[in-house]
Design an enzyme around this catalytic site. Structure first.
Site, PDB file in Angstrom:
ATOM      1  N   CYS A  50       0.844  -1.206   0.000  1.00 54.05           N
ATOM      2  CA  CYS A  50       0.000   0.000   0.000  1.00 54.05           C
ATOM      3  C   CYS A  50       0.879   1.257   0.000  1.00 54.05           C
ATOM      4  O   CYS A  50       1.609   1.483  -0.948  1.00 54.05           O
ATOM      5  CB  CYS A  50      -0.991  -0.033   1.161  1.00 54.05           C
ATOM      6  SG  CYS A  50      -2.340   1.180   0.968  1.00 54.05           S
ATOM      7  N   HIS A  55      -3.746  -4.851  -0.283  1.00 49.53           N
ATOM      8  CA  HIS A  55      -3.356  -5.412   1.017  1.00 49.53           C
ATOM      9  C   HIS A  55      -3.446  -6.939   0.963  1.00 49.53           C
ATOM     10  O   HIS A  55      -4.534  -7.492   1.124  1.00 49.53           O
ATOM     11  CB  HIS A  55      -4.293  -4.898   2.114  1.00 49.53           C
ATOM     12  CG  HIS A  55      -4.119  -3.448   2.425  1.00 49.53           C
ATOM     13  ND1 HIS A  55      -3.203  -2.999   3.349  1.00 49.53           N
ATOM     14  CD2 HIS A  55      -4.739  -2.352   1.935  1.00 49.53           C
ATOM     15  CE1 HIS A  55      -3.264  -1.684   3.421  1.00 49.53           C
ATOM     16  NE2 HIS A  55      -4.182  -1.262   2.571  1.00 49.53           N
ATOM     17  N   GLU A  78      -2.577  -8.955   3.179  1.00 51.37           N
ATOM     18  CA  GLU A  78      -2.971  -9.420   4.516  1.00 51.37           C
ATOM     19  C   GLU A  78      -4.474  -9.313   4.761  1.00 51.37           C
ATOM     20  O   GLU A  78      -4.987  -9.858   5.739  1.00 51.37           O
ATOM     21  CB  GLU A  78      -2.186  -8.646   5.595  1.00 51.37           C
ATOM     22  CG  GLU A  78      -2.666  -7.244   5.887  1.00 51.37           C
ATOM     23  CD  GLU A  78      -2.230  -6.182   4.881  1.00 51.37           C
ATOM     24  OE1 GLU A  78      -2.514  -4.996   5.122  1.00 51.37           O
ATOM     25  OE2 GLU A  78      -1.616  -6.533   3.851  1.00 51.37           O
TER      26      GLU A  78
END
Length: 198
Positions: free
Chosen positions: A77, A178, A180
């Site tokens: 990001c 992202h 994650e």
């Protein structure tokens, strides 16, 4: 395998930590040069403001540490944007690993909201980072700024215009999305990053 996460004032560290723990890895969160340099892999996540983040990196000498790393590094990001040459956010000189400038989304229609937020599909995949994935897999994005498509682009997404969803140069990889927060697809990408050869 030792995994380090760059500790600085740009948020979202703990979602990355939790994602790595799901892969059986407990990373170190550190701003110590020695720990970053000896790690097998370094993650450079971030959310928030590019200028504030760059000011912090320079004040703490992390700019020189990051650009001097020789092992695989993954920016996420704002971490991706900071690895570029310059950002329009706060007219900010960045780390300059990638020779490209970060631009602000300019909507063409009232229904094109900024920040771009939500799931978007990946296209033009060309990297071991995406091993086991395919065109049209979705990942999660939240951003008002983007990296234009350039010679280092290894995946694209499209919102208002096509842009770099991921970039790669030498030992530096970076994603605008992202991983994650991107479910199984993101987990695969993180696992692939951990397995990438130096």
């Amino acid at each position: 395998m030792e995994i380090a996460i760059v500790k600085y004032n740009a948020g979202n560290m703990f979602s990355v930590v939790n994602a790595l723990k799901r892969l059986g890895i407990t990373p170190q969160i550190t701003d110590e040069a020695e720990q970053l340099q000896k790690a097998d892999r370094v993650l450079f996540p971030g959310q928030g403001n590019a200028k504030t983040a760059m000011d912090y990196l320079r004040q703490h000498g992390l700019d020189k540490i990051i650009t001097g790393l020789r092992q695989p590094v993954l920016g996420i990001c704002v971490g991706q944007q900071l690895l570029c040459r310059h950002s329009e956010e706060g007219d900010t000189p960045c780390l300059g690993i990638f020779d490209v400038d970060v631009k602000k989304f300019v909507p063409n229609h009232h229904d094109e909201k900024v920040p771009a937020m939500g799931w978007n599909e990946l296209t033009h995949l060309k990297s071991p980072l995406f091993k086991g994935l395919h065109e049209g897999n979705y990942t999660y994005f939240v951003h008002s700024y983007y990296v234009p498509v350039c010679e280092d682009t290894i995946a694209q997404a499209n919102y208002i215009l096509p842009y770099s969803a991921a970039i790669h140069k030498k030992n530096f990889w970076a994603t605008q999305f992202h991983p994650e927060k991107s479910g199984q697809v993101g987990e695969t990408i993180l696992r692939n990053f951990l397995e990438i050869k130096d």
